[in-house]
Design an enzyme around this catalytic site. Structure first.
Site, PDB file in Angstrom:
ATOM      1  N   LYS A 164      -1.752  -2.805   7.931  1.00 23.43           N
ATOM      2  CA  LYS A 164      -2.888  -2.366   8.649  1.00 23.43           C
ATOM      3  C   LYS A 164      -2.866  -3.077  10.273  1.00 23.43           C
ATOM      4  O   LYS A 164      -2.580  -4.441  10.185  1.00 23.43           O
ATOM      5  CB  LYS A 164      -4.180  -2.745   8.004  1.00 23.43           C
ATOM      6  N   ARG A 178       0.803  -1.245  -0.017  1.00 21.79           N
ATOM      7  CA  ARG A 178       0.091   0.041  -0.045  1.00 21.79           C
ATOM      8  C   ARG A 178       0.660   1.159  -0.109  1.00 21.79           C
ATOM      9  O   ARG A 178       2.129   1.319   0.496  1.00 21.79           O
ATOM     10  CB  ARG A 178      -0.985   0.049   1.194  1.00 21.79           C
ATOM     11  N   HIS A 188      -3.730  -8.982   3.352  1.00 23.03           N
ATOM     12  CA  HIS A 188      -5.181  -9.058   3.560  1.00 23.03           C
ATOM     13  C   HIS A 188      -5.445  -9.866   4.659  1.00 23.03           C
ATOM     14  O   HIS A 188      -4.883 -10.956   4.896  1.00 23.03           O
ATOM     15  CB  HIS A 188      -5.791  -9.672   2.248  1.00 23.03           C
ATOM     16  N   TYR A 248      -9.572 -10.413  -7.141  1.00 26.14           N
ATOM     17  CA  TYR A 248      -8.755 -10.445  -8.221  1.00 26.14           C
ATOM     18  C   TYR A 248      -8.947 -11.637  -9.098  1.00 26.14           C
ATOM     19  O   TYR A 248      -8.406 -11.788 -10.308  1.00 26.14           O
ATOM     20  CB  TYR A 248      -7.347 -10.463  -7.756  1.00 26.14           C
ATOM     21  N   ARG A 265      -0.853  -1.783  -6.971  1.00 28.88           N
ATOM     22  CA  ARG A 265      -1.283  -2.793  -5.966  1.00 28.88           C
ATOM     23  C   ARG A 265      -2.026  -3.948  -6.777  1.00 28.88           C
ATOM     24  O   ARG A 265      -2.017  -5.202  -6.982  1.00 28.88           O
ATOM     25  CB  ARG A 265      -1.723  -2.244  -4.867  1.00 28.88           C
ATOM     26  N   HIS A 317      -2.670   2.605  -5.726  1.00 24.73           N
ATOM     27  CA  HIS A 317      -3.558   1.326  -5.270  1.00 24.73           C
ATOM     28  C   HIS A 317      -3.624   0.489  -6.707  1.00 24.73           C
ATOM     29  O   HIS A 317      -3.902  -0.935  -6.661  1.00 24.73           O
ATOM     30  CB  HIS A 317      -4.805   1.604  -4.846  1.00 24.73           C
TER      31      HIS A 317
END
Length: 310
Positions: free
Chosen positions: A186, A162, A282, A291, A259, A256
Protein backbone atom coordinates in the site's frame (compact mmCIF):
# COMPACT_ATOMS: atom_id res chain seq x y z
CA UNK A 1 -31.89 7.50 -3.10
CA UNK A 2 -30.02 4.42 -4.41
CA UNK A 3 -26.29 4.19 -3.61
CA UNK A 4 -25.46 4.06 -7.33
CA UNK A 5 -27.24 7.32 -8.14
CA UNK A 6 -25.23 10.52 -8.38
CA UNK A 7 -26.63 13.05 -5.88
CA UNK A 8 -27.08 16.67 -6.87
CA UNK A 9 -24.39 19.03 -5.57
CA UNK A 10 -24.08 22.81 -5.82
CA UNK A 11 -21.70 24.12 -8.48
CA UNK A 12 -19.38 25.51 -5.82
CA UNK A 13 -18.48 21.99 -4.66
CA UNK A 14 -17.62 20.53 -8.06
CA UNK A 15 -14.15 22.00 -8.53
CA UNK A 16 -12.89 21.40 -4.95
CA UNK A 17 -14.08 17.79 -5.09
CA UNK A 18 -12.30 17.25 -8.42
CA UNK A 19 -9.12 18.91 -7.12
CA UNK A 20 -9.17 16.78 -3.97
CA UNK A 21 -9.62 13.62 -6.05
CA UNK A 22 -6.54 14.58 -8.08
CA UNK A 23 -4.68 15.20 -4.83
CA UNK A 24 -5.59 11.72 -3.56
CA UNK A 25 -4.39 10.17 -6.81
CA UNK A 26 -1.15 12.09 -7.34
CA UNK A 27 0.08 13.18 -3.91
CA UNK A 28 -1.25 10.42 -1.65
CA UNK A 29 -1.26 7.60 -4.23
CA UNK A 30 -4.27 5.91 -2.61
CA UNK A 31 -5.59 2.61 -3.92
CA UNK A 32 -8.48 2.62 -6.43
CA UNK A 33 -10.74 1.16 -3.71
CA UNK A 34 -9.88 3.95 -1.24
CA UNK A 35 -10.30 6.57 -3.96
CA UNK A 36 -13.81 5.31 -4.78
CA UNK A 37 -14.76 5.22 -1.11
CA UNK A 38 -13.51 8.75 -0.35
CA UNK A 39 -15.00 10.36 -3.45
CA UNK A 40 -18.35 8.66 -2.80
CA UNK A 41 -18.35 9.81 0.81
CA UNK A 42 -17.50 13.40 -0.09
CA UNK A 43 -20.06 13.58 -2.86
CA UNK A 44 -22.63 12.48 -0.26
CA UNK A 45 -21.36 15.23 2.06
CA UNK A 46 -21.59 17.84 -0.71
CA UNK A 47 -25.14 16.73 -1.57
CA UNK A 48 -26.16 17.05 2.08
CA UNK A 49 -24.63 20.52 2.30
CA UNK A 50 -26.41 21.52 -0.90
CA UNK A 51 -29.69 20.36 0.61
CA UNK A 52 -28.97 22.54 3.67
CA UNK A 53 -28.45 25.58 1.44
CA UNK A 54 -24.66 25.72 1.25
CA UNK A 55 -23.40 26.67 -2.19
CA UNK A 56 -19.62 26.23 -1.71
CA UNK A 57 -16.99 24.77 0.63
CA UNK A 58 -16.43 28.26 2.10
CA UNK A 59 -19.34 27.79 4.53
CA UNK A 60 -18.43 24.27 5.60
CA UNK A 61 -18.26 24.08 9.40
CA UNK A 62 -18.34 21.56 12.24
CA UNK A 63 -22.10 21.82 12.64
CA UNK A 64 -22.62 20.91 8.97
CA UNK A 65 -20.25 17.93 9.28
CA UNK A 66 -22.08 16.65 12.35
CA UNK A 67 -25.41 17.11 10.59
CA UNK A 68 -24.21 14.97 7.69
CA UNK A 69 -22.92 12.20 9.97
CA UNK A 70 -26.16 12.25 11.96
CA UNK A 71 -28.11 11.85 8.72
CA UNK A 72 -25.86 8.93 7.71
CA UNK A 73 -26.49 7.27 11.06
CA UNK A 74 -30.25 7.46 10.57
CA UNK A 75 -29.76 5.54 7.33
CA UNK A 76 -28.38 2.63 9.34
CA UNK A 77 -24.76 2.83 8.26
CA UNK A 78 -22.43 0.40 10.02
CA UNK A 79 -19.83 1.54 12.54
CA UNK A 80 -17.09 0.78 10.03
CA UNK A 81 -18.79 2.91 7.36
CA UNK A 82 -19.36 5.76 9.80
CA UNK A 83 -15.71 5.65 10.87
CA UNK A 84 -14.57 5.77 7.26
CA UNK A 85 -16.91 8.64 6.38
CA UNK A 86 -15.61 10.62 9.33
CA UNK A 87 -12.06 9.95 8.10
CA UNK A 88 -13.02 11.07 4.59
CA UNK A 89 -14.48 14.32 5.91
CA UNK A 90 -11.43 15.02 8.09
CA UNK A 91 -9.04 14.41 5.21
CA UNK A 92 -11.08 16.74 2.99
CA UNK A 93 -11.37 19.60 5.49
CA UNK A 94 -7.67 19.35 6.39
CA UNK A 95 -6.82 19.68 2.70
CA UNK A 96 -9.27 22.59 2.29
CA UNK A 97 -7.59 24.44 5.16
CA UNK A 98 -4.09 23.62 3.93
CA UNK A 99 -4.85 24.93 0.44
CA UNK A 100 -6.47 28.14 1.73
CA UNK A 101 -10.05 27.25 0.80
CA UNK A 102 -11.03 27.37 4.49
CA UNK A 103 -9.54 29.63 7.19
CA UNK A 104 -9.53 26.79 9.76
CA UNK A 105 -10.05 23.03 9.73
CA UNK A 106 -13.50 22.19 11.17
CA UNK A 107 -12.88 18.47 10.77
CA UNK A 108 -10.09 18.53 13.38
CA UNK A 109 -12.76 18.61 16.10
CA UNK A 110 -14.88 15.89 14.51
CA UNK A 111 -15.17 12.79 16.67
CA UNK A 112 -15.05 9.44 14.90
CA UNK A 113 -16.83 6.28 16.00
CA UNK A 114 -14.41 3.39 16.33
CA UNK A 115 -15.10 0.63 13.86
CA UNK A 116 -15.84 -2.74 15.42
CA UNK A 117 -12.95 -5.02 14.57
CA UNK A 118 -13.95 -8.68 14.83
CA UNK A 119 -11.21 -11.16 15.51
CA UNK A 120 -9.96 -12.54 12.18
CA UNK A 121 -10.60 -16.20 11.48
CA UNK A 122 -7.53 -18.34 10.94
CA UNK A 123 -6.77 -21.94 10.06
CA UNK A 124 -5.15 -24.26 12.56
CA UNK A 125 -1.72 -25.57 11.67
CA UNK A 126 -3.00 -29.07 10.92
CA UNK A 127 -5.70 -27.54 8.67
CA UNK A 128 -3.02 -25.69 6.72
CA UNK A 129 -1.14 -28.95 6.34
CA UNK A 130 -4.25 -30.68 4.97
CA UNK A 131 -4.92 -27.75 2.64
CA UNK A 132 -1.43 -27.74 1.12
CA UNK A 133 -1.23 -31.54 0.94
CA UNK A 134 -4.56 -31.62 -0.95
CA UNK A 135 -3.36 -28.87 -3.31
CA UNK A 136 -0.14 -30.80 -3.95
CA UNK A 137 -2.17 -33.86 -4.95
CA UNK A 138 -4.09 -31.70 -7.44
CA UNK A 139 -0.78 -30.59 -8.98
CA UNK A 140 0.19 -34.05 -10.20
CA UNK A 141 1.34 -34.80 -13.77
CA UNK A 142 2.73 -31.25 -14.02
CA UNK A 143 -0.70 -29.78 -14.71
CA UNK A 144 -0.03 -26.00 -15.04
CA UNK A 145 -3.21 -24.86 -13.28
CA UNK A 146 -2.68 -27.28 -10.41
CA UNK A 147 0.97 -26.28 -10.08
CA UNK A 148 0.03 -22.60 -10.17
CA UNK A 149 -2.64 -23.03 -7.50
CA UNK A 150 -0.24 -24.87 -5.20
CA UNK A 151 2.39 -22.14 -5.63
CA UNK A 152 -0.23 -19.44 -4.94
CA UNK A 153 -1.38 -21.14 -1.73
CA UNK A 154 2.16 -21.87 -0.51
CA UNK A 155 3.33 -18.30 -1.18
CA UNK A 156 0.27 -16.69 0.42
CA UNK A 157 0.71 -18.72 3.59
CA UNK A 158 4.52 -18.46 3.65
CA UNK A 159 4.60 -14.68 3.30
CA UNK A 160 1.24 -13.34 4.51
CA UNK A 161 1.16 -10.93 1.56
CA UNK A 162 -2.10 -9.38 0.34
CA UNK A 163 -3.90 -10.83 -2.67
CA UNK A 164 -3.24 -7.66 -4.70
CA UNK A 165 0.45 -7.87 -3.84
CA UNK A 166 0.58 -11.49 -4.97
CA UNK A 167 -1.16 -10.70 -8.27
CA UNK A 168 1.29 -7.86 -8.91
CA UNK A 169 4.40 -10.04 -8.56
CA UNK A 170 6.73 -10.38 -11.53
CA UNK A 171 9.06 -13.31 -12.15
CA UNK A 172 12.16 -11.34 -11.15
CA UNK A 173 10.61 -10.20 -7.83
CA UNK A 174 11.74 -13.49 -6.32
CA UNK A 175 15.32 -13.80 -5.10
CA UNK A 176 15.87 -17.55 -5.23
CA UNK A 177 19.24 -17.47 -3.51
CA UNK A 178 18.06 -15.55 -0.44
CA UNK A 179 14.48 -16.89 -0.65
CA UNK A 180 12.86 -13.46 -0.35
CA UNK A 181 10.18 -11.83 -2.47
CA UNK A 182 10.07 -8.12 -3.26
CA UNK A 183 6.55 -6.81 -2.65
CA UNK A 184 5.01 -3.47 -3.62
CA UNK A 185 2.46 -2.75 -0.89
CA UNK A 186 0.00 0.00 0.00
CA UNK A 187 1.18 3.51 -0.82
CA UNK A 188 3.66 1.90 -3.24
CA UNK A 189 5.92 1.02 -0.31
CA UNK A 190 8.35 -1.75 -1.13
CA UNK A 191 9.35 -4.45 1.33
CA UNK A 192 11.16 -7.80 1.18
CA UNK A 193 9.45 -10.84 2.69
CA UNK A 194 11.15 -14.21 3.25
CA UNK A 195 9.57 -17.54 2.34
CA UNK A 196 10.44 -21.11 3.18
CA UNK A 197 11.61 -24.18 1.29
CA UNK A 198 8.12 -25.65 0.59
CA UNK A 199 7.00 -22.38 -1.06
CA UNK A 200 10.27 -22.22 -3.02
CA UNK A 201 9.74 -25.79 -4.30
CA UNK A 202 6.13 -25.05 -5.29
CA UNK A 203 7.11 -21.83 -7.11
CA UNK A 204 9.95 -23.62 -8.95
CA UNK A 205 7.51 -26.32 -10.02
CA UNK A 206 5.09 -23.67 -11.31
CA UNK A 207 7.78 -21.75 -13.19
CA UNK A 208 8.82 -24.97 -14.92
CA UNK A 209 5.34 -25.24 -16.51
CA UNK A 210 4.46 -21.51 -16.69
CA UNK A 211 5.28 -21.53 -20.39
CA UNK A 212 2.25 -23.76 -21.04
CA UNK A 213 -0.03 -20.85 -20.10
CA UNK A 214 2.19 -17.97 -21.26
CA UNK A 215 1.19 -15.97 -24.34
CA UNK A 216 2.97 -13.19 -26.26
CA UNK A 217 1.23 -10.60 -24.08
CA UNK A 218 1.85 -12.32 -20.73
CA UNK A 219 4.76 -10.07 -19.88
CA UNK A 220 6.78 -10.68 -16.70
CA UNK A 221 3.81 -11.63 -14.47
CA UNK A 222 4.74 -14.44 -12.10
CA UNK A 223 1.25 -15.95 -11.90
CA UNK A 224 -0.93 -16.27 -14.98
CA UNK A 225 -4.59 -16.90 -15.58
CA UNK A 226 -5.90 -19.68 -17.81
CA UNK A 227 -5.77 -17.35 -20.86
CA UNK A 228 -2.21 -16.24 -20.24
CA UNK A 229 -2.80 -12.82 -18.72
CA UNK A 230 -1.68 -11.73 -15.27
CA UNK A 231 -3.79 -13.56 -12.68
CA UNK A 232 -6.49 -11.39 -11.08
CA UNK A 233 -7.62 -11.29 -7.43
CA UNK A 234 -10.98 -12.90 -8.21
CA UNK A 235 -9.26 -15.99 -9.60
CA UNK A 236 -7.03 -16.23 -6.53
CA UNK A 237 -10.03 -15.90 -4.21
CA UNK A 238 -11.82 -18.68 -6.10
CA UNK A 239 -8.75 -20.91 -5.80
CA UNK A 240 -8.42 -20.33 -2.04
CA UNK A 241 -12.14 -20.82 -1.28
CA UNK A 242 -12.30 -23.98 -3.41
CA UNK A 243 -9.23 -25.57 -1.85
CA UNK A 244 -10.19 -24.71 1.74
CA UNK A 245 -13.63 -26.24 1.14
CA UNK A 246 -11.81 -29.58 0.81
CA UNK A 247 -10.49 -29.36 4.39
CA UNK A 248 -13.02 -30.89 6.85
CA UNK A 249 -14.15 -28.45 9.53
CA UNK A 250 -12.04 -25.54 8.28
CA UNK A 251 -13.63 -22.05 8.25
CA UNK A 252 -14.42 -20.62 4.81
CA UNK A 253 -11.53 -18.22 4.24
CA UNK A 254 -10.23 -16.24 1.29
CA UNK A 255 -6.69 -15.00 0.61
CA UNK A 256 -6.93 -12.49 3.47
CA UNK A 257 -7.74 -15.39 5.76
CA UNK A 258 -4.43 -17.00 4.80
CA UNK A 259 -2.75 -13.67 5.65
CA UNK A 260 -4.42 -13.77 9.07
CA UNK A 261 -3.35 -17.39 9.43
CA UNK A 262 0.30 -16.64 8.60
CA UNK A 263 0.38 -13.79 11.13
CA UNK A 264 -1.26 -15.91 13.83
CA UNK A 265 1.13 -18.81 13.35
CA UNK A 266 4.16 -16.50 13.37
CA UNK A 267 3.11 -15.07 16.73
CA UNK A 268 2.26 -18.51 18.11
CA UNK A 269 5.74 -19.62 17.05
CA UNK A 270 7.40 -16.83 19.02
CA UNK A 271 7.86 -14.04 16.45
CA UNK A 272 7.81 -10.56 17.96
CA UNK A 273 5.08 -8.10 17.03
CA UNK A 274 7.41 -5.61 15.32
CA UNK A 275 8.78 -8.29 12.98
CA UNK A 276 5.27 -9.42 12.06
CA UNK A 277 4.30 -5.80 11.43
CA UNK A 278 7.21 -5.42 9.00
CA UNK A 279 6.47 -8.70 7.23
CA UNK A 280 2.80 -7.81 6.76
CA UNK A 281 3.54 -4.25 5.67
CA UNK A 282 1.32 -2.64 8.33
CA UNK A 283 1.87 1.10 8.68
CA UNK A 284 0.77 0.99 12.33
CA UNK A 285 1.62 -1.51 15.03
CA UNK A 286 -1.97 -1.16 16.27
CA UNK A 287 -3.14 -3.00 13.13
CA UNK A 288 -0.84 -5.92 13.89
CA UNK A 289 -1.86 -6.10 17.55
CA UNK A 290 -5.26 -7.59 16.68
CA UNK A 291 -3.44 -10.89 16.10
CA UNK A 292 -2.34 -11.00 19.73
CA UNK A 293 -6.04 -11.32 20.64
CA UNK A 294 -6.32 -14.38 18.40
CA UNK A 295 -3.31 -16.11 19.91
CA UNK A 296 -4.49 -15.22 23.43
CA UNK A 297 -7.89 -16.78 22.72
CA UNK A 298 -6.24 -19.93 21.43
CA UNK A 299 -4.02 -20.11 24.49
CA UNK A 300 -7.09 -19.81 26.72
CA UNK A 301 -8.88 -22.54 24.74
CA UNK A 302 -5.88 -24.86 24.99
CA UNK A 303 -5.59 -24.18 28.72
CA UNK A 304 -9.24 -24.94 29.37
CA UNK A 305 -9.02 -28.19 27.44
CA UNK A 306 -5.74 -29.38 28.91
CA UNK A 307 -5.47 -28.15 32.51
CA UNK A 308 -7.19 -30.37 35.10
CA UNK A 309 -8.26 -27.38 37.19
CA UNK A 310 -9.05 -24.91 34.39
Amino acid sequence: MEESEQPEVAEGFVEPLADFERHLTSARDVSPHTLRAYTGDLRSLAAHLTMLGHDSVATLDLRALRSWLAQQQTLGRSRATMARRSASARAFTAWLARTGRLPTDPGAALASPKAHRPLPAALKQDEVRLLLDAAAEQAHHEDPIGCRDLAVLELLYATGIRVGELCGLDVDDLDDGRRVVRVLGKGRKERSVPYGAPAATAVDRWRAVRGQLARPGSGPALFLGARGGRIDPRTVRTVVHRRIADVPGAPDLGPHGLRHTAATHLLEGGADLRSVQELLGHASLATTQIYTHVTRDRLRSAYEQAHPRA
